[in-house]
Design a protein around this motif. Structure first.
Motif, PDB file in Angstrom:
ATOM      1  N   HIS A  92     -20.141 -21.183  10.168  1.00 46.01           N
ATOM      2  CA  HIS A  92     -21.264 -21.887   9.556  1.00 46.01           C
ATOM      3  C   HIS A  92     -21.781 -22.931  10.548  1.00 46.01           C
ATOM      4  O   HIS A  92     -21.008 -23.494  11.326  1.00 46.01           O
ATOM      5  N   TYR A  93     -23.084 -23.213  10.450  1.00 48.05           N
ATOM      6  CA  TYR A  93     -23.746 -24.031  11.469  1.00 48.05           C
ATOM      7  C   TYR A  93     -23.099 -25.392  11.669  1.00 48.05           C
ATOM      8  O   TYR A  93     -23.087 -25.924  12.792  1.00 48.05           O
ATOM      9  N   ASP A  94     -22.528 -25.975  10.592  1.00 46.36           N
ATOM     10  CA  ASP A  94     -21.975 -27.321  10.696  1.00 46.36           C
ATOM     11  C   ASP A  94     -20.599 -27.341  11.342  1.00 46.36           C
ATOM     12  O   ASP A  94     -19.976 -28.401  11.445  1.00 46.36           O
ATOM     13  N   HIS A  95     -20.143 -26.190  11.817  1.00 48.36           N
ATOM     14  CA  HIS A  95     -18.860 -26.115  12.519  1.00 48.36           C
ATOM     15  C   HIS A  95     -19.008 -25.616  13.954  1.00 48.36           C
ATOM     16  O   HIS A  95     -18.218 -25.994  14.809  1.00 48.36           O
ATOM     17  N   PHE A  96     -20.037 -24.803  14.217  1.00 44.62           N
ATOM     18  CA  PHE A  96     -20.214 -24.323  15.588  1.00 44.62           C
ATOM     19  C   PHE A  96     -21.399 -24.969  16.299  1.00 44.62           C
ATOM     20  O   PHE A  96     -21.611 -24.745  17.485  1.00 44.62           O
ATOM     21  N   GLY A  97     -22.177 -25.822  15.606  1.00 50.44           N
ATOM     22  CA  GLY A  97     -23.459 -26.271  16.122  1.00 50.44           C
ATOM     23  C   GLY A  97     -23.436 -26.904  17.503  1.00 50.44           C
ATOM     24  O   GLY A  97     -24.360 -26.726  18.293  1.00 50.44           O
ATOM     25  N   GLY A  98     -22.401 -27.665  17.816  1.00 49.98           N
ATOM     26  CA  GLY A  98     -22.336 -28.329  19.110  1.00 49.98           C
ATOM     27  C   GLY A  98     -21.544 -27.590  20.163  1.00 49.98           C
ATOM     28  O   GLY A  98     -21.381 -28.088  21.292  1.00 49.98           O
ATOM     29  N   ALA A  99     -21.050 -26.400  19.831  1.00 53.48           N
ATOM     30  CA  ALA A  99     -20.122 -25.707  20.728  1.00 53.48           C
ATOM     31  C   ALA A  99     -20.766 -25.325  22.053  1.00 53.48           C
ATOM     32  O   ALA A  99     -20.174 -25.503  23.125  1.00 53.48           O
ATOM     33  N   GLN A 100     -21.978 -24.777  22.022  1.00 51.78           N
ATOM     34  CA  GLN A 100     -22.599 -24.337  23.266  1.00 51.78           C
ATOM     35  C   GLN A 100     -22.908 -25.517  24.178  1.00 51.78           C
ATOM     36  O   GLN A 100     -22.775 -25.412  25.404  1.00 51.78           O
ATOM     37  N   TYR A 101     -23.309 -26.643  23.604  1.00 56.42           N
ATOM     38  CA  TYR A 101     -23.547 -27.849  24.404  1.00 56.42           C
ATOM     39  C   TYR A 101     -22.284 -28.224  25.174  1.00 56.42           C
ATOM     40  O   TYR A 101     -22.337 -28.532  26.380  1.00 56.42           O
ATOM     41  N   LEU A 102     -21.139 -28.203  24.499  1.00 58.62           N
ATOM     42  CA  LEU A 102     -19.879 -28.590  25.137  1.00 58.62           C
ATOM     43  C   LEU A 102     -19.447 -27.553  26.173  1.00 58.62           C
ATOM     44  O   LEU A 102     -18.871 -27.899  27.206  1.00 58.62           O
ATOM     45  N   ALA A 103     -19.743 -26.291  25.894  1.00 61.26           N
ATOM     46  CA  ALA A 103     -19.434 -25.245  26.875  1.00 61.26           C
ATOM     47  C   ALA A 103     -20.295 -25.407  28.127  1.00 61.26           C
ATOM     48  O   ALA A 103     -19.799 -25.310  29.258  1.00 61.26           O
ATOM     49  N   LEU A 137     -13.632 -20.605  20.973  1.00 59.38           N
ATOM     50  CA  LEU A 137     -12.845 -19.604  20.269  1.00 59.38           C
ATOM     51  C   LEU A 137     -13.339 -19.482  18.828  1.00 59.38           C
ATOM     52  O   LEU A 137     -13.595 -20.494  18.158  1.00 59.38           O
ATOM     53  N   MET A 138     -13.430 -18.233  18.355  1.00 55.83           N
ATOM     54  CA  MET A 138     -13.772 -17.964  16.969  1.00 55.83           C
ATOM     55  C   MET A 138     -13.195 -16.590  16.621  1.00 55.83           C
ATOM     56  O   MET A 138     -12.940 -15.777  17.516  1.00 55.83           O
ATOM     57  N   SER A 139     -12.988 -16.334  15.345  1.00 57.73           N
ATOM     58  CA  SER A 139     -12.512 -15.015  14.949  1.00 57.73           C
ATOM     59  C   SER A 139     -13.589 -13.969  15.226  1.00 57.73           C
ATOM     60  O   SER A 139     -14.788 -14.278  15.213  1.00 57.73           O
ATOM     61  N   PRO A 140     -13.212 -12.722  15.468  1.00 59.31           N
ATOM     62  CA  PRO A 140     -14.221 -11.683  15.703  1.00 59.31           C
ATOM     63  C   PRO A 140     -15.221 -11.561  14.553  1.00 59.31           C
ATOM     64  O   PRO A 140     -16.425 -11.408  14.791  1.00 59.31           O
ATOM     65  N   ALA A 141     -14.730 -11.637  13.310  1.00 58.28           N
ATOM     66  CA  ALA A 141     -15.631 -11.502  12.161  1.00 58.28           C
ATOM     67  C   ALA A 141     -16.679 -12.602  12.138  1.00 58.28           C
ATOM     68  O   ALA A 141     -17.840 -12.358  11.774  1.00 58.28           O
ATOM     69  N   ASP A 142     -16.293 -13.813  12.544  1.00 54.20           N
ATOM     70  CA  ASP A 142     -17.264 -14.894  12.483  1.00 54.20           C
ATOM     71  C   ASP A 142     -18.113 -15.007  13.741  1.00 54.20           C
ATOM     72  O   ASP A 142     -19.217 -15.561  13.691  1.00 54.20           O
ATOM     73  N   TRP A 143     -17.649 -14.471  14.870  1.00 55.93           N
ATOM     74  CA  TRP A 143     -18.590 -14.273  15.980  1.00 55.93           C
ATOM     75  C   TRP A 143     -19.714 -13.349  15.516  1.00 55.93           C
ATOM     76  O   TRP A 143     -20.905 -13.595  15.784  1.00 55.93           O
ATOM     77  N   ASP A 144     -19.335 -12.288  14.796  1.00 56.09           N
ATOM     78  CA  ASP A 144     -20.348 -11.374  14.267  1.00 56.09           C
ATOM     79  C   ASP A 144     -21.266 -12.100  13.283  1.00 56.09           C
ATOM     80  O   ASP A 144     -22.489 -11.885  13.288  1.00 56.09           O
ATOM     81  N   LEU A 145     -20.673 -12.956  12.451  1.00 54.86           N
ATOM     82  CA  LEU A 145     -21.451 -13.675  11.443  1.00 54.86           C
ATOM     83  C   LEU A 145     -22.526 -14.553  12.078  1.00 54.86           C
ATOM     84  O   LEU A 145     -23.692 -14.523  11.678  1.00 54.86           O
ATOM     85  N   VAL A 146     -22.153 -15.360  13.078  1.00 54.89           N
ATOM     86  CA  VAL A 146     -23.138 -16.274  13.664  1.00 54.89           C
ATOM     87  C   VAL A 146     -24.197 -15.500  14.451  1.00 54.89           C
ATOM     88  O   VAL A 146     -25.367 -15.894  14.477  1.00 54.89           O
ATOM     89  N   GLU A 147     -23.803 -14.399  15.070  1.00 59.80           N
ATOM     90  CA  GLU A 147     -24.786 -13.600  15.804  1.00 59.80           C
ATOM     91  C   GLU A 147     -25.758 -12.903  14.856  1.00 59.80           C
ATOM     92  O   GLU A 147     -26.925 -12.681  15.196  1.00 59.80           O
ATOM     93  N   ARG A 148     -25.276 -12.598  13.643  1.00 62.10           N
ATOM     94  CA  ARG A 148     -26.121 -11.910  12.664  1.00 62.10           C
ATOM     95  C   ARG A 148     -27.021 -12.886  11.914  1.00 62.10           C
ATOM     96  O   ARG A 148     -28.180 -12.579  11.617  1.00 62.10           O
ATOM     97  N   THR A 149     -26.510 -14.079  11.585  1.00 66.73           N
ATOM     98  CA  THR A 149     -27.239 -14.994  10.704  1.00 66.73           C
ATOM     99  C   THR A 149     -27.973 -16.096  11.445  1.00 66.73           C
ATOM    100  O   THR A 149     -29.001 -16.576  10.962  1.00 66.73           O
ATOM    101  N   ARG A 150     -27.480 -16.513  12.587  1.00 62.39           N
ATOM    102  CA  ARG A 150     -28.136 -17.594  13.344  1.00 62.39           C
ATOM    103  C   ARG A 150     -28.149 -17.269  14.832  1.00 62.39           C
ATOM    104  O   ARG A 150     -27.600 -18.022  15.653  1.00 62.39           O
ATOM    105  N   PRO A 151     -28.746 -16.164  15.215  1.00 64.18           N
ATOM    106  CA  PRO A 151     -28.677 -15.743  16.621  1.00 64.18           C
ATOM    107  C   PRO A 151     -29.294 -16.752  17.575  1.00 64.18           C
ATOM    108  O   PRO A 151     -28.845 -16.874  18.726  1.00 64.18           O
ATOM    109  N   GLU A 152     -30.305 -17.497  17.117  1.00 67.59           N
ATOM    110  CA  GLU A 152     -30.953 -18.457  18.006  1.00 67.59           C
ATOM    111  C   GLU A 152     -30.083 -19.680  18.265  1.00 67.59           C
ATOM    112  O   GLU A 152     -30.315 -20.419  19.236  1.00 67.59           O
ATOM    113  N   HIS A 153     -29.082 -19.927  17.419  1.00 62.54           N
ATOM    114  CA  HIS A 153     -28.214 -21.086  17.581  1.00 62.54           C
ATOM    115  C   HIS A 153     -26.776 -20.718  17.954  1.00 62.54           C
ATOM    116  O   HIS A 153     -25.955 -21.602  18.189  1.00 62.54           O
TER     117      HIS A 153
END
Length: 329
Positions: free
Chosen positions: A150-161, A169-185
């Motif tokens: 969910h956005y309020d848990h991964f939102g700052g991850a790319q900035y830190l990367a 790190l994220m579970s495979p199912a939730d990597w799929d989730l963020v790519e499916r539901t919020r691909p731009e973020h």
């Protein structure tokens, strides 16, 4: 998994932080505190017997009472002021915007960040200066463990990367989730978490367990924490609010039970969550105001296990209500 090789505040900032602290303390002390005001009266449901049992088990325990209220159907999360950053233990810091927290595990070889708040702006304006305020170096962030997609848990991850080279790190199912539901973020897909995986940095090892239910790939860590010469074992429940379908609710209940067994085996005596459903902000202020006193996050093994028992009962209520709704259709 082995790690890769390797201010001053203005008076306005300090005033805002003091106000936030007072707001949190006021919520904890007053009738409007999370869990201290009963939810509005509602019609009895098939799950009510389970909610009532959970309430009786919670008794006067503010941690458990908050959990019951947060999971009572029809209740809305409260609006809470963002607190100043705080070390809950010598090696664990909370960086919060009020309704959601990130936890920084401080090791002798860098930082493991559990969750990354809502956005790059949160990472830049909350996580980075918060770590510095606590005497930690944000450049030492080596890993960002995202508990769920969910956005309020991964939102700052790319900035830190991007800024510090942190691995995400994220579970495979939730990597799929963020790519499916919020691909731009979504952060760039990086490391995948497997159930029971060990993540070691310096002298600290976290165990990452699959606890699906809030999302299909929610992960909950068990990790060591210490204050002075005292060592404890903490859990962090990765996703609190149940998902909607009956199948997802049954999955969530199974996760509660499997994780509870793992907690018992690990001797968990510290309870943590990433949302303020457990009186956590008020307890954080207790730690800040009395750093040498008894740590309110150390519940002991029996009380921490009771937290999961209350969660179990509340889920059984949700399942009973969902089954009744299906029977009416």
């Amino acid at each position: 998994m082995k790690p890769p090789s390797p201010r001053e505040d203005s008076s306005d900032d300090l005033s805002r932080r003091r106000f936030a602290r007072l707001a949190v303390v006021g919520l904890a002390a007053g009738a409007g505190a999370v869990g201290l005001t009963p939810p509005p009266a509602a019609a009895a449901t098939d799950g009510q017997c389970y909610y009532d049992r959970a309430g009786r088990l919670a008794g006067e325990d503010p941690v458990l009472r908050n959990l019951v209220r947060a999971l009572t159907p029809g209740t809305a999360p409260p609006e809470l002021a963002a607190p100043a950053p705080v070390r809950l233990f010598d090696d664990l810091a909370m960086l919060s915007v009020g309704f959601v927290h990130a936890m920084a595990v401080l090791t002798d070889d860098g930082i493991v960040l559990i969750d990354a708040l809502r956005s790059p702006e949160d990472a830049e304006n909350v996580i980075v200066p918060g770590l510095r305020e606590l005497g930690a170096d944000p450049e030492a962030i080596k890993y960002v463990v995202v508990t769920h997609g969910h956005y309020d848990h991964f939102g700052g991850a790319q900035y830190l990367a991007d800024r510090y080279g942190a691995r995400v790190l994220m579970s495979p199912a939730d990597w799929d989730l963020v790519e499916r539901t919020r691909p731009e973020h979504a952060p760039t897909r990086d490391l995948e978490i497997t159930d029971g995986q060990r993540l070691t940095l310096g002298d600290t090892t976290l165990r990452l367990y699959a606890t699906p239910g809030h999302t299909a790939g929610t992960v909950s860590p068990i990790l060591p924490v210490r204050t002075g010469s005292e060592s404890h074992t903490a859990m962090l429940w990765g996703g609190t609010r149940p998902a909607g379908t009956l199948a997802e609710l049954h999955t969530y209940l199974a996760s509660v039970r499997s994780f509870r067994t793992r907690m018992r085996r690990a001797g968990v005596d510290v309870e943590l969550v990433n949302h303020p459903v457990d009186d956590g902000l008020a307890r954080a202020e207790q730690v800040r105001d009395d750093p040498g006193g008894d740590n309110p996050f150390v519940l002991g093994r029996r009380r921490t296990d009771r937290f999961m028992e209350v969660l179990d009962l509340m889920l059984r209520g949700w399942i009973s209500d969902a089954e009744a709704r299906e029977g009416e259709e």
